[in-house]
Design an enzyme around this catalytic site. Structure first.
Site, PDB file in Angstrom:
ATOM      1  N   LYS A 214       0.836  -1.214   0.000  1.00 11.14           N
ATOM      2  CA  LYS A 214       0.000   0.000   0.000  1.00 11.14           C
ATOM      3  C   LYS A 214       0.871   1.264   0.000  1.00 11.14           C
ATOM      4  O   LYS A 214       0.640   2.206  -0.770  1.00 11.14           O
ATOM      5  CB  LYS A 214      -0.920  -0.013   1.227  1.00 11.14           C
ATOM      6  CG  LYS A 214      -1.642   1.285   1.491  1.00 11.14           C
ATOM      7  CD  LYS A 214      -2.656   1.596   0.419  1.00 11.14           C
ATOM      8  CE  LYS A 214      -3.171   3.018   0.543  1.00 11.14           C
ATOM      9  NZ  LYS A 214      -4.153   3.351  -0.472  1.00 11.14           N
ATOM     10  N   CYS A 268      -3.480  11.229   1.158  1.00 11.93           N
ATOM     11  CA  CYS A 268      -2.732   9.976   0.950  1.00 11.93           C
ATOM     12  C   CYS A 268      -1.342  10.215   0.372  1.00 11.93           C
ATOM     13  O   CYS A 268      -0.337   9.941   1.010  1.00 11.93           O
ATOM     14  CB  CYS A 268      -3.496   9.072  -0.005  1.00 11.93           C
ATOM     15  SG  CYS A 268      -5.191   8.819   0.500  1.00 11.93           S
TER      16      CYS A 268
HETATM   17  N1  SAJ Z   1      -1.476  14.744  -9.206  1.00 13.05           N
HETATM   18  C1  SAJ Z   1      -0.553  15.422  -9.998  1.00 13.05           C
HETATM   19  N2  SAJ Z   1      -0.196  14.852 -11.183  1.00 13.05           N
HETATM   20  C2  SAJ Z   1      -0.725  13.675 -11.604  1.00 13.05           C
HETATM   21  C3  SAJ Z   1      -1.646  12.970 -10.786  1.00 13.05           C
HETATM   22  C4  SAJ Z   1      -2.003  13.537  -9.588  1.00 13.05           C
HETATM   23  O1  SAJ Z   1      -0.069  16.491  -9.646  1.00 13.05           O
HETATM   24  O2  SAJ Z   1      -0.358  13.239 -12.711  1.00 13.05           O
HETATM   25  C5  SAJ Z   1      -1.840  15.306  -7.895  1.00 13.05           C
HETATM   26  C6  SAJ Z   1      -3.337  15.590  -7.743  1.00 13.05           C
HETATM   27  O3  SAJ Z   1      -3.670  16.818  -8.299  1.00 13.05           O
HETATM   28  C7  SAJ Z   1      -3.460  15.552  -6.234  1.00 13.05           C
HETATM   29  C8  SAJ Z   1      -2.466  14.469  -5.822  1.00 13.05           C
HETATM   30  O4  SAJ Z   1      -1.587  14.324  -6.923  1.00 13.05           O
HETATM   31  O5  SAJ Z   1      -3.072  16.769  -5.650  1.00 13.05           O
HETATM   32  C9  SAJ Z   1      -3.078  13.128  -5.481  1.00 13.05           C
HETATM   33  O6  SAJ Z   1      -4.160  12.829  -6.366  1.00 13.05           O
HETATM   34  P1  SAJ Z   1      -4.383  11.369  -6.978  1.00 13.05           P
HETATM   35  O7  SAJ Z   1      -5.541  11.439  -7.868  1.00 13.05           O
HETATM   36  O8  SAJ Z   1      -3.103  10.891  -7.551  1.00 13.05           O
HETATM   37  O9  SAJ Z   1      -4.626  10.448  -5.730  1.00 13.05           O
HETATM   38  P2  SAJ Z   1      -5.612  10.447  -4.449  1.00 13.05           P
HETATM   39  O10 SAJ Z   1      -4.861  11.035  -3.309  1.00 13.05           O
HETATM   40  O11 SAJ Z   1      -6.944  10.997  -4.755  1.00 13.05           O
HETATM   41  O12 SAJ Z   1      -5.747   8.858  -4.256  1.00 13.05           O
HETATM   42  C10 SAJ Z   1      -4.579   8.056  -4.111  1.00 13.05           C
HETATM   43  C11 SAJ Z   1      -4.658   6.867  -5.101  1.00 13.05           C
HETATM   44  N3  SAJ Z   1      -3.381   6.174  -5.118  1.00 13.05           N
HETATM   45  C12 SAJ Z   1      -2.758   5.875  -6.286  1.00 13.05           C
HETATM   46  O13 SAJ Z   1      -3.196   6.204  -7.360  1.00 13.05           O
HETATM   47  C13 SAJ Z   1      -1.488   5.095  -6.187  1.00 13.05           C
HETATM   48  C14 SAJ Z   1      -5.767   5.926  -4.666  1.00 13.05           C
HETATM   49  O14 SAJ Z   1      -5.789   4.768  -5.490  1.00 13.05           O
HETATM   50  C15 SAJ Z   1      -5.575   5.517  -3.203  1.00 13.05           C
HETATM   51  O15 SAJ Z   1      -6.591   4.648  -2.759  1.00 13.05           O
HETATM   52  C16 SAJ Z   1      -5.612   6.769  -2.363  1.00 13.05           C
HETATM   53  O16 SAJ Z   1      -4.511   7.608  -2.771  1.00 13.05           O
HETATM   54  C17 SAJ Z   1      -5.465   6.366  -0.898  1.00 13.05           C
HETATM   55  O17 SAJ Z   1      -6.491   6.398  -0.185  1.00 13.05           O
HETATM   56  O18 SAJ Z   1      -4.374   5.959  -0.484  1.00 13.05           O
END
Ligand code: SAJ
Length: 416
Positions: A214, A268
């Site tokens: 995780k 997360c």
């Molecule tokens: N972000 C970027 N660039 C990207 C992708 C995301 O800057 O290319 C930023 C987003 O804007 C945001 C942050 O990253 O600020 C996180 O967003 P996210 O959509 O990547 O993830 P979360 O936090 O909504 O959810 C994550 C997910 N983990 C992964 O994709 C590995 C989700 O599957 C998990 O269940 C969740 O964390 C968790 O609960 O741990």
């Protein structure tokens, strides 16, 4: 299409589940279990959350969960409690924030364990789902042994959630899942449990491996985004378009760089990497470096916008949420940047966040509607990739200075 793995016979084997922590993970899980005909006791320490749920409403912004919950309440399959009730399976889905010195704060997990101990009986399954440092499931087992030494046949396992806010119900069912027990029997029981509602594959392993899996998933994303952000800083110095660079690099069959932004937020990705680093500080070099790049990117965006204000511009901050099309402000870089900008330049900054009705605490700038913000001149600082911003017509952008940290306007140009 993968064949559904929901097994009718297994559903009959679990009659009752207690879910502790009714947040973004616990509540949809509880509603889903109830929709499978299982009796669910939902437990939350917040009286406000309990009252909202008992009235058939939900406190999280997640489509479909409310309807599912309402049906479960009507069928008498879901009840809300302040303390854990006896069941065959106990799911712990409480928050694990960062504490002092970026150390994982496990108080909620340990409190939940203490609270469920009196409700346990021989042979029950205890499943931890909260993102946790390696070794936490074993700590739970040690605590339960201390509290209920007579129960020597409990099955204790770790089953991390992987759901993406905004798509939780779908992802709870469709995503593959990892389940790791402290014993092979606990792993088997955990797999059996997840097959009640998971259509993806359920992969069995041991508890510590599952815990590290995780953390690795979220640290991978953080490191990859930090790489994209570092590229954006380098490209900026050469006056190159980082979006085009990444787009072309990703045409390589083995390259997949994520998107730059104003920094990583949410509960997360910005938090979990520290759980890995904290447990092995000498070994973890890349993870803290990625976090430092994230901070550098935030600073760089802030300084660019600050320079516009100093030059006399009014700056319209587009978005405060941590990512597009959600209302979540937790660890949001957008909110942090807008707040600091407004603090440095009183009267020069306005914020637009279509998912909020009022300015959040700490933001010393007015929250205005998108239309009202665009009625007057002002530079645009894009901090969140809400679709409503991406749909702005070229006429709304004309003549404005733009800092587009999300590349949404560039993508619009490309599509056009
Ligand atoms: N972000 C970027 N660039 C990207 C992708 C995301 O800057 O290319 C930023 C987003 O804007 C945001 C942050 O990253 O600020 C996180 O967003 P996210 O959509 O990547 O993830 P979360 O936090 O909504 O959810 C994550 C997910 N983990 C992964 O994709 C590995 C989700 O599957 C998990 O269940 C969740 O964390 C968790 O609960 O741990």
């Amino acid at each position: 299409m993968r064949k559904p793995r929901i097994h009718g016979k297994l559903a009959g084997m679990v009659q009752c589940v207690t879910v502790i922590g009714l947040g973004y993970v616990g509540l949809p899980t509880a509603a889903l279990l109830a929709s499978r005909g299982i009796r669910v006791h939902g437990v939350d320490t917040s009286a406000a959350v309990r009252a909202t749920l008992a009235a058939g409403r939900i406190h999280i912004a997640e489509a479909d969960v409310e309807a599912l919950l309402e049906r479960a309440l009507r069928a008498g399959l879901f009840t809300v409690h302040a303390a854990p009730q006896p069941a065959e399976v106990f799911v712990i889905a409480v928050p694990t924030p960062l504490g002092e010195g970026r150390a994982p704060m496990l108080d909620h997990v340990m409190d939940a364990t203490r609270a469920l101990a009196p409700a346990l009986k021989s042979g029950d399954l205890v499943l931890l789902e909260s993102t946790s440092p390696i070794g936490t499931t074993a700590e739970i087992a040690a605590l339960l042994l201390e509290l209920r030494p007579e129960l020597d046949d409990l099955a204790i396992a770790y089953g991390p959630e992987r759901v993406l806010p905004g798509r939780i119900l779908t992802e709870l069912v469709e995503n593959d899942r990892v389940a790791g027990g402290l014993t092979p029997e606990a792993t088997r029981r955990a797999i059996e449990f997840y097959r009640l509602f998971v259509r993806g594959a359920v992969h069995g392993t041991d508890a510590a491996t599952a815990e590290m899996v995780k953390l690795s998933e979220n640290a991978f994303r953080d490191v990859n985004i930090a790489f994209a952000n570092e590229l954006s800083l380098i490209a900026g110095q050469h006056d190159l378009d980082v979006w085009r660079v990444i787009e072309l690099a990703n045409r390589h069959p083995r390259v997949n760089i994520l998107k730059p932004g104003p920094g990583v937020g949410g509960h997360c990705i910005a938090v979990d990497p520290w759980f890995l680093a904290h447990g092995a500080p000498e070994a973890a070099r890349l993870i803290p470096a990625a976090r430092a790049v994230d901070e550098a990117k935030r600073q760089s965006v802030l300084e660019q916008a600050s320079a516009l204000c100093t030059a006399g511009e009014r700056v319209i901050c587009l978005g405060l949420a941590f990512k597009g099309d959600v209302d979540d402000l937790r660890e949001s870089p957008a909110l942090a940047i807008a707040s600091e900008l407004a603090r440095r330049h009183p009267g020069r900054v306005v914020a637009v966040e279509p998912h909020l009705d009022a300015a959040p605490a700490g933001l010393e700038a007015p929250l205005v509607s998108l239309d009202a913000a665009l009625e007057r001149p002002g530079a645009l600082l894009v901090l969140t990739d809400h679709s409503v911003f991406a749909r702005l017509p070229p006429s709304a952008l004309a003549g404005r200075r733009i800092i587009d940290t999300r590349g949404i306007f560039r993508r619009q140009e490309e599509t056009a």
